[in-house]
Design a protein around this motif. Structure first.
Motif, short mmCIF file in Angstrom:
data_model
loop_
_atom_site.label_atom_id
_atom_site.label_comp_id
_atom_site.label_asym_id
_atom_site.label_seq_id
_atom_site.Cartn_x
_atom_site.Cartn_y
_atom_site.Cartn_z
N LEU A 1 0.83 -1.20 0.00
CA LEU A 1 0.00 0.00 0.00
C LEU A 1 0.87 1.26 0.00
O LEU A 1 0.53 2.27 -0.64
N PHE A 2 1.97 1.20 0.71
CA PHE A 2 2.87 2.36 0.77
C PHE A 2 3.38 2.72 -0.62
O PHE A 2 3.37 3.89 -1.02
N VAL A 3 3.82 1.73 -1.38
CA VAL A 3 4.38 2.03 -2.69
C VAL A 3 3.28 2.27 -3.72
O VAL A 3 3.48 3.03 -4.67
N LEU A 4 2.12 1.67 -3.54
CA LEU A 4 1.03 1.88 -4.49
C LEU A 4 0.53 3.32 -4.48
O LEU A 4 -0.07 3.78 -5.47
N ARG A 5 0.75 4.02 -3.40
CA ARG A 5 0.37 5.43 -3.36
C ARG A 5 1.19 6.27 -4.35
O ARG A 5 0.78 7.38 -4.69
N ARG A 6 2.29 5.71 -4.82
CA ARG A 6 3.11 6.41 -5.82
C ARG A 6 2.70 6.01 -7.23
O ARG A 6 3.26 6.52 -8.20
N GLY A 7 1.78 5.07 -7.35
CA GLY A 7 1.29 4.65 -8.66
C GLY A 7 0.08 5.46 -9.08
O GLY A 7 -0.21 6.53 -8.52
N ALA A 8 -0.65 4.94 -10.06
CA ALA A 8 -1.82 5.64 -10.57
C ALA A 8 -2.96 4.66 -10.80
O ALA A 8 -3.43 4.49 -11.93
N PRO A 9 -3.42 3.98 -9.73
CA PRO A 9 -4.51 3.01 -9.91
C PRO A 9 -5.82 3.71 -10.25
O PRO A 9 -6.21 4.67 -9.58
N THR A 10 -6.48 3.24 -11.28
CA THR A 10 -7.77 3.82 -11.66
C THR A 10 -8.91 3.27 -10.83
O THR A 10 -9.98 3.87 -10.79
N HIS A 11 -8.70 2.14 -10.16
CA HIS A 11 -9.69 1.55 -9.28
C HIS A 11 -9.03 1.28 -7.92
O HIS A 11 -8.53 0.17 -7.68
N PRO A 12 -9.00 2.27 -7.05
CA PRO A 12 -8.26 2.13 -5.78
C PRO A 12 -8.70 0.94 -4.94
O PRO A 12 -7.85 0.21 -4.40
N GLY A 13 -10.01 0.73 -4.82
CA GLY A 13 -10.49 -0.38 -4.00
C GLY A 13 -10.07 -1.73 -4.56
O GLY A 13 -9.58 -2.59 -3.82
N ARG A 14 -10.24 -1.91 -5.85
CA ARG A 14 -9.87 -3.18 -6.47
C ARG A 14 -8.37 -3.40 -6.43
O ARG A 14 -7.89 -4.53 -6.20
N THR A 15 -7.60 -2.33 -6.64
CA THR A 15 -6.15 -2.47 -6.55
C THR A 15 -5.72 -2.87 -5.14
O THR A 15 -4.87 -3.74 -4.96
#
Length: 211
Positions: free
Chosen positions: A144-158
């Motif tokens: 979750l820490f590193v995913l905040r630096r990504g660009a998920p279009t579906h935050p919940g599913r990601t």
């Protein structure tokens, strides 16, 4: 300063020091190590590890959990990058599920019906449900820490996929301790432990991974 020079300078300042994929793999590796350290500190290998490794059921747990962890982690990485494709990871997930279905079918075929429920319940169901989420908490936080630096279009599913990946990592470590080797036990209790982490990842992702 010329305009072209200014643009180049701004582009260099804006560019991340590390590619997102590299950061993601580092976070994933850290999560695996954290889970392993916690495993050896609080749980440990089963006493008859070497004897169990010579059977079929015990290694089968790792053949189920490792592809599941890899595929979920791969799908999570793809979902954090809008232009990426899950590709092979989706097929690896299908292969892991097919292997699980085959193992369950084989177990039901080999065992007499009166032993089905005994093997399904096992002896360590409650400990399994406590330990898998405990081991998976570190990997989920890292992802979750590193995913905040990504660009998920579906935050919940990601977040849910990250939770599944973390849960499978925790389940892989726990499999080295668990004395219940029946595919029926693994299918029910390991899955419940991973489902708990998937739900935790979904809720966390909806709040933490918004743009």
């Amino acid at each position: 300063m010329k305009t072209d020079d200014l643009i180049d300078l701004l582009a260099k300042d804006a560019a991340p020091q590390w590619p997102f994929r590299t950061l993601y793999m580092a976070a994933l590796g850290c999560g695996v190590v954290l889970a392993g350290v916690l495993f050896f500190m609080l749980v440990g290998l089963r006493p008859n590890f070497e004897q169990a490794a010579e059977t079929i059921r015990f290694p089968l747990k790792f053949l189920l959990m490792l592809p599941l962890a890899m595929s979920a982690a791969g799908v999570t990485l793809a979902m954090a990058q809008p232009a990426a494709d899950s590709g092979i990871w989706g097929w690896l997930l299908v292969a892991a599920l097919a292997l699980a279905a085959g193992a369950i079918a084989s177990e039901l075929y080999v065992l007499p019906p009166e032993l089905w429920m005994t093997n399904l319940v096992g002896k360590n169901a409650a400990f399994c449900l406590r330990t898998i989420p405990m081991l998976a908490a570190g990997p989920l936080l890292c992802l979750l820490f590193v995913l905040r630096r990504g660009a998920p279009t579906h935050p919940g599913r990601t977040g849910a996929w990250a939770g599944l990946a973390a849960g499978a990592i925790g389940a892989t470590w726990y499999a080295a301790h668990c004395p219940d080797d029946s595919p029926l036990f693994v299918a029910v209790w390991y899955s419940l432990g991973m489902l708990m982490m998937t739900l935790a990842g979904y809720v966390s992702g909806r709040h933490l991974l918004r743009w």
